[in-house]
Each structure stands twice: as structure tokens, then as C-alpha cells.
Design an enzyme around this catalytic site. Structure first.
Site, short mmCIF file in Angstrom:
data_model
loop_
_atom_site.label_atom_id
_atom_site.label_comp_id
_atom_site.label_asym_id
_atom_site.label_seq_id
_atom_site.Cartn_x
_atom_site.Cartn_y
_atom_site.Cartn_z
CE1 TYR A 62 44.79 -21.78 37.53
CE2 TYR A 62 42.66 -21.77 38.64
CZ TYR A 62 44.02 -22.01 38.66
OH TYR A 62 44.63 -22.48 39.79
CG HIS A 106 46.74 -29.63 45.22
ND1 HIS A 106 47.41 -29.95 44.07
CD2 HIS A 106 46.51 -28.29 45.15
CE1 HIS A 106 47.56 -28.86 43.32
NE2 HIS A 106 47.03 -27.84 43.97
CG ASN A 150 39.80 -23.41 44.19
OD1 ASN A 150 39.95 -22.71 45.18
ND2 ASN A 150 40.35 -23.13 43.03
CE1 TYR A 176 34.20 -1.73 87.90
CE2 TYR A 176 36.01 -2.03 86.34
CZ TYR A 176 35.25 -1.20 87.16
OH TYR A 176 35.56 0.13 87.23
NE ARG A 223 29.83 -2.42 89.72
CZ ARG A 223 30.71 -1.41 89.73
NH1 ARG A 223 30.46 -0.32 89.04
NH2 ARG A 223 31.83 -1.50 90.42
CG PHE A 260 39.92 -19.29 45.91
CD1 PHE A 260 40.93 -18.58 46.54
CD2 PHE A 260 39.84 -19.19 44.53
CE1 PHE A 260 41.83 -17.80 45.85
CE2 PHE A 260 40.75 -18.42 43.82
CZ PHE A 260 41.75 -17.73 44.47
CD GLU A 279 47.62 -20.33 45.03
OE1 GLU A 279 48.00 -20.88 46.08
OE2 GLU A 279 47.20 -20.96 44.05
#
Length: 526
Positions: free
Chosen positions: A58, A88, A200, A284, A287, A332, A417
């Protein structure tokens, strides 16, 4: 030693958020050790052997994502790597900060220098040139889903390697073609697997997490100091900070905060002045400072620890173990950091939330000697009333930003994906929340200083007294209304510049005071 004061060995040294920031700011030089270079060359040779043999692996000789079954010829493997950077590069939105883009490159070099990615030495050396010469690519902020790595931002980050995209160079944004004409650089000819190795990974998420760790740490440290100032200004009780209480519920963050605040209040005439008062307990927001600030400290520590693992990991795909073992896995995927970033985002928001409550408390006029709205002549003057409107708006905005990005997932890549982390969105969002918290803390700092004024001639502890004096060199006591936005801007500068942290360190050393807790190293080093 793998790290020295003046340099860091990529691939061999243990990278932390602090070291990464020092490299980004030019305080430490990052170099690739000879041992790492040998691993890099060996990994590259394995990839070349795979291409020669023709076995489908791959991303080396196949397409990407849903195209993983499409075989790529030996002749086309190099074209594939150049194409992936271009196809990309689909990011949109405003560019990320230059420092974050530089951090992305630093983190990528660290990961690739481990020697499991098939990258060429020449490619890493070019990235080092960009880091060392402060030539930083322009990276759009939107477009990553945080799994299959931060594909879009990393693609933009490394377009300059092949002669495309834009960079900041000597203070200007220019086309890479212009950079090449000026410097004489040439586009790189990426080999098999290199393009995929570059894009990646989780470096967009991790770079944002580095900034979250640093900036949230700054907020947490100053929130403790400012909270102590507000306790003095409103003459709260010191008893909720006794170690005897917190040893019975020993969360590390709680113990750390309680010890710090109690140390800051030590020697205060203001606190001694009401030691026999008939008030039983404080609201609060005063405190419960150890419990609330402490919980956020614990969340910060969780992110810091996970981030260190990520910064010293290999996060691309496939992983080249050796000649016989190449693994296509999921390292990844940004989920490990995505969830922790969301946790830290909530932790930051809560620091702003309780700070806003202390500001409101200071305006009520219920503390003896402190007038309503922190001003004597109100009616004609609104005093500090509207400053709290601003903190309320910021705190509310932060609450809306606290929806966890990692709770969402939208399938991509034609279903290949089918679960993604959205950690990239979480990282950007967390930084927005922290920026708002800085503004809230700045306003609390001004409010606490105003309350301090009504305690005169009593003095506070030596450290807080010095902090008060420093504030007054930037922002004067307000006897009547004025443009408070100017005061707020000064307060924000004090917070961002870590001014009061520096005062604490300086006075502590000068007076030989101890502010350490059993967990000081854990919480003070990143």
C-alpha cells in the site's frame, strides 16, 4: 547524551513540547544524528527493493485510500508521490500561525528520522533547511478530519519541496517559484513512498497540542497566583488550602494548587487582619480553587503525557519494519490526542468560568471594606460592572466551544476511512478557548488589584505585593470611570508575557522562599 543545551538529535532524542518550542524559536538547533541517518538510508533501500520486486504494498506501488487495489507500475511510482501532494492540498480557511506550521515540520522530522518511513535523506535535509532558515510554508487551517493523518494541512506544508505553494520568507509571503529563483534551490524528485510518508501523520494535531500544553500551563500557573490575589483582596480564608485537608483527598492537582496558594498568602498582613472574624466559609469560587484549578491541572498533565508519547512515535503508514515486514496499520489515527485535547479544552474553559465567578464576587460589595463595583462613588460611575460583562461573554463563548470534536466522525475516502478523529478541529478550538481564558484572567488580575487598594495600609505577602506594584506600573487605581478597554489590553499583555510568573520566580529566589509542592516538577516542566 541525545540532547544537549544547544542541540537536539532528531530520531534519537526524547522530544517534548518544551524542546519542540525551543527549536521553533531558534533557541535549540535540531540535527539528525548519524545513527538515525543510517536507519533512514536502510528504510529507503527497503522501499526501493519492494518496488524492484513488484509485490503490492500500500502506498508504494498501489493507489491511496479506496484505490489501494489499483496497482502502480515501477515507472509511475515517483509520479504517484508528486501527485498525492497536489491532489491532497485542498485546505481552506485562514492560514495557521507560522509557529504552528514550523512545529509541524519539526515534529515530522522527528517521526521520519526514526527510520521506519522510507523517506530519503535529501528530503529530510530540505525540510531542515526550511526550519533552520525560517522559511515556513503557508498552511490553511481547515480541511483535516484527523485520520489517515492530517492529510490536507501536511500536503500544503510540503508542497514547497516540489516547487509549489507559498512560504513566508524574510517577513513576506511569496510563491515558492520566487523562493527558488532567490535561493537557487530546485524542486525535489520524490521517490516511492515519500509523498505518502510526508502527508500521513498527526503533526497538525500534535503541533496544536504543543501550543495547548504551553499556553494552558501559562494560564494555570497565573490562575493560581491571581486567585491568591483575589483571596487577599476579598479577605477570604486560608484554611481551605491547608495540606491536612487535601491529604484526605489526595488528587495531585489539588495538592499542588493548595500548596502554591497557601505559600503565596504566607506573611500577609491582610490575611492576619481578619483571622478572628466571624465568617464561617467563603463562596466556592474562592474556597474550591484547589479542587477546580487542580482538576484542570490533572487534565493538562494527561494531555502532556500523551503528547510526549506522540512526539516520539512513528505516525505515518505503511510502516517499514524490515525487508520482510511492511505493515499497513492505523498509527495515523488522531484519536489518542483528539480525546485528550477535548479534555484539556474543557479544563481551560473551567479556569475561565471560575475566574469570572471571582470577578462577580468582587463586585458584590459583600467583603468588608471593599465597595460595591470596586469604586467608592458609584451611580455617576459604573465602576468595574461592565468588565464582568466581558468575562461573562467570554466564558459563555467558551462553553459553546467545549463540545468535544472527537465525539463526531464522518466517513471519508468512499468508506475506506470510515472513522476519523476530528482532532484537528479540537486542537484549533482549544487554542481559541485558551485565548479567551487569557482575557478573562487579565480582567480578574485588574479586579483583584483594585480590591487590593482598599486593604491599604495593610500589606500582602512579599510576592503578591511585588506583583501588585508591577501591575500599578501599567494600570493605575481607578477612582472614576475611564476607557477600561485600555486597561484590559495592558492586562492581557501581562498575562501573555508571563510577567507575574517571572515575578514569583524572581522574588522567591531573592527571598529564599519555597513554593514547591510534592508534584512541582510534574506540573512545572513541559
Amino acid at each position: 547524551m541525545s540532547t544537549e543545551s544547544d542541540h537536539f538529535l532528531y530520531g534519537e532524542g526524547h522530544l517534548t513540547a518544551g524542546i519542540a518550542l525551543k527549536i521553533a524559536r531558534g533557541e535549540t538547533k535540531g540535527i539528525i544524528s548519524q545513527a538515525s541517518r543510517k536507519k533512514i538510508r536502510n528504510s529507503k533501500q527497503v522501499v526501493e527493493n519492494i518496488v524492484e520486486k513488484g509485490h503490492p504494498i500500500y502506498g508504494i506501488n498501489t493507489g491511496f485510500g479506496p484505490l489501494c487495489t489499483t496497482k502502480i507500475s515501477k515507472e509511475e511510482t515517483k509520479i504517484l508521490q508528486s501527485n498525492i501532494l497536489q491532489s491532497h492540498s485542498v485546505g481552506v480557511g485562514d492560514p495557521i500561525a507560522t509557529e504552528i506550521a514550523k512545529l509541524m515540520m519539526i515534529l515530522k522530522v522527528q517521526s521520519l528520522s526514526k527510520g521506519y518511513s522510507g523517506i530519503a535523506e535529501e528530503t529530510l535535509d530540505r525540510i531542515l533547511w526550511h526550519i533552520d532558515n525560517d522559511v515556513i510554508p503557508i498552511v490553511p487551517s481547515q480541511g483535516s478530519v484527523g485520520a489517515s493523518g492530517d492529510l490536507a494541512p501536511l500536503s500544503h506544508l510540503f508542497l514547497p519541496l516540489i516547487g509549489l505553494g507559498k512560504v513566508t520568507y524574510q517577513g513576506n509571503t511569496i510563491e515558492v517559484s520566487e523562493l527558488f529563483k532567490t535561493t537557487g534551490l530546485k524542486p525535489l524528485d520524490l521517490g516511492p513512498k515519500e509523498g505518502l510518508a510526508l502527508i500521513n501523520g498527526t503533526q497538525f494535531i500534535a503541533a496544536h497540542a504543543v501550543k495547548v500544553v504551553a499556553l494552558l500551563h501559562n494560564c494555570l500557573s497565573q490562575a493560581d497566583i491571581i486567585g491568591a490575589m483575589m483571596i487577599e483582596g476579598l479577605q477570604g480564608s486560608v484554611k481551605p488550602f491547608y495540606k491536612e485537608l487535601h491529604q484526605l483527598r489526595p488528587f495531585r492537582g489539588n495538592i499542588h494548587v493548595a500548596s502554591r496558594v497557601k505559600s503565596l498568602l504566607k506573611g500577609s498582613e491582610i490575611m492576619e487582619d481578619h483571622i478572628d472574624c466571624d465568617r464561617v466559609q467563603d463562596p466556592y469560587s474562592l474556597r474550591c480553587i484547589p479542587q477546580v484549578h487542580g482538576a484542570s491541572r490533572n487534565a493538562w498533565l494527561h494531555l502532556k503525557e500523551l503528547l510526549e508519547t506522540e512526539l516520539n512515535s512513528v505516525t505515518d503508514n505503511p510502516i517499514i519494519i524490515n525487508e520482510d515486514l511492511t505493515i499497513s496499520g492505523g498509527s495515523f489515527h488522531g484519536q489518542p490526542l483528539a480525546m485528550a485535547i477535548d479534555y484539556a479544552c474543557l479544563a481551560a474553559s473551567e479556569i475561565g468560568n471560575i475566574s469570572d465567578r471571582r470577578i462577580y464576587l468582587a463586585l458584590e460589595g459583600n467583603s468588608p471594606g471593599v465597595p460595591k463595583l470596586l469604586m467608592e462613588n458609584t451611580g455617576i460611575n459604573s465602576g468595574y460592572m461592565i468588565l464582568q460583562y466581558t468575562t461573562a461573554a467570554l466564558a459563555s463563548e467558551n462553553k459553546g466551544l467545549c463540545f468535544p470534536s472527537s465525539a463526531d466522525s464522518i466517513p471519508t475516502s468512499l468508506g475506506q476511512e470510515d472513522h476519523v478523529s476530528m482532532g484537528s478541529i479540537g486542537g484549533r478550538k482549544a487554542l481559541r478557548v485558551i485565548e479567551n481564558v487569557e482575557k478573562i484572567l487579565a480582567i480578574e488580575l485588574l479586579t483583584a488589584a483594585q480590591a487590593f487598594e482598599f486593604r491599604k495600609p495593610l500589606k500582602s505577602g512579599v510576592i503578591l505585593d511585588e506583583i501588585y506594584k508591577e501591575i500599578r506600573t501599567k494600570v493605575s487605581f481607578a477612582e472614576k470611570d475611564r476607557v477600561f478597554a485600555d486597561d484590559i489590553e495592558e492586562g492581557i499583555k501581562i498575562i501573555k508575557n508571563k510577567t507575574i510568573i517571572d515575578i514569583v520566580d524572581t522574588v522567591s529566589q531573592k527571598e529564599n522562599l519555597t513554593l514547591e509542592t510534592p508534584f512541582s516538577e510534574v506540573f512545572e516542566v513541559y
